[in-house]
Design an enzyme around this catalytic site. Structure first.
Site, PDB file in Angstrom:
ATOM      1  N   HIS A  27      46.888   0.639 -59.425  1.00 12.16           N
ATOM      2  CA  HIS A  27      45.742  -0.145 -59.876  1.00 12.16           C
ATOM      3  C   HIS A  27      46.019  -1.574 -59.431  1.00 12.16           C
ATOM      4  CE1 HIS A  27      42.270  -1.301 -62.123  1.00 12.16           C
ATOM      5  NE2 HIS A  27      42.970  -2.194 -62.818  1.00 12.16           N
ATOM      6  N   HIS A  39      40.256  -7.727 -62.869  1.00 19.72           N
ATOM      7  CA  HIS A  39      40.346  -6.450 -62.161  1.00 19.72           C
ATOM      8  C   HIS A  39      39.052  -5.667 -62.319  1.00 19.72           C
ATOM      9  CE1 HIS A  39      41.389  -3.900 -65.841  1.00 19.72           C
ATOM     10  NE2 HIS A  39      41.426  -5.132 -66.298  1.00 19.72           N
ATOM     11  N   CYS A 117      39.338  -0.596 -56.869  1.00 22.57           N
ATOM     12  CA  CYS A 117      39.975  -1.827 -57.344  1.00 22.57           C
ATOM     13  C   CYS A 117      40.767  -2.535 -56.246  1.00 22.57           C
ATOM     14  CB  CYS A 117      40.870  -1.541 -58.549  1.00 22.57           C
ATOM     15  SG  CYS A 117      42.175  -0.341 -58.224  1.00 22.57           S
TER      16      CYS A 117
END
Length: 142
Positions: A27, A39, A117
């Protein structure tokens, strides 16, 4: 014999990309100062699954969040990873932070292959949407 002491991690710099390792995939977030990151977090339609789950890859919407780095990381390992600085000129840190902060709260389409992401943070830092993880996704998801 003394037990090994854990050294504190150095504070990331403004605009740094943070890679959080979660199993076979990572991530990504961008550091915006004061212990916070921005994010892109997929909105999962499956009850009980969050953005950290592989099931989040089934989400088709995501929201831009500003959260404490320690909360986003949890117990997972992470590192500053500005891996494309040798290929692209990063924007000035103040511009990266300004762009990131301006997007907080906005919803976007989420596509694991085209808008995830990692694409998001690379767009913020370099103005280039790319994800090196996409090539590692199992063929069943293609």
């Amino acid at each position: 014999m003394k037990a090994a002491q854990l050294l504190p991690r150095p504070e990331p710099q403004l605009g740094d990309l943070i890679e959080i390792v979660r199993g076979p995939y990572s991530h990504w977030a961008v550091y915006v100062g004061g212990g916070y990151v921005v994010h892109l977090a997929p909105l999962s339609k499956i009850s009980g699954t969050g953005w950290s789950s592989i099931m989040s890859s089934l989400a088709d919407r995501a929201i831009v969040k500003k959260e404490r780095l320690c909360d986003v990381v949890g117990k997972d390992p992470y590192e500053v990873n500005n891996k494309h600085d040798d290929k692209y000129n990063p924007f000035p840190p103040s511009k990266i932070v300004q762009l990131a902060e301006k997007l907080v709260g906005r919803e976007f389409c989420y596509r694991v292959l085209r808008a995830n992401c990692e694409h998001f943070v690379n767009e913020l830092r370099y103005g280039v949407s790319r994800s090196d993880q996409v090539g590692r996704i199992p063929q069943k998801l293609h």
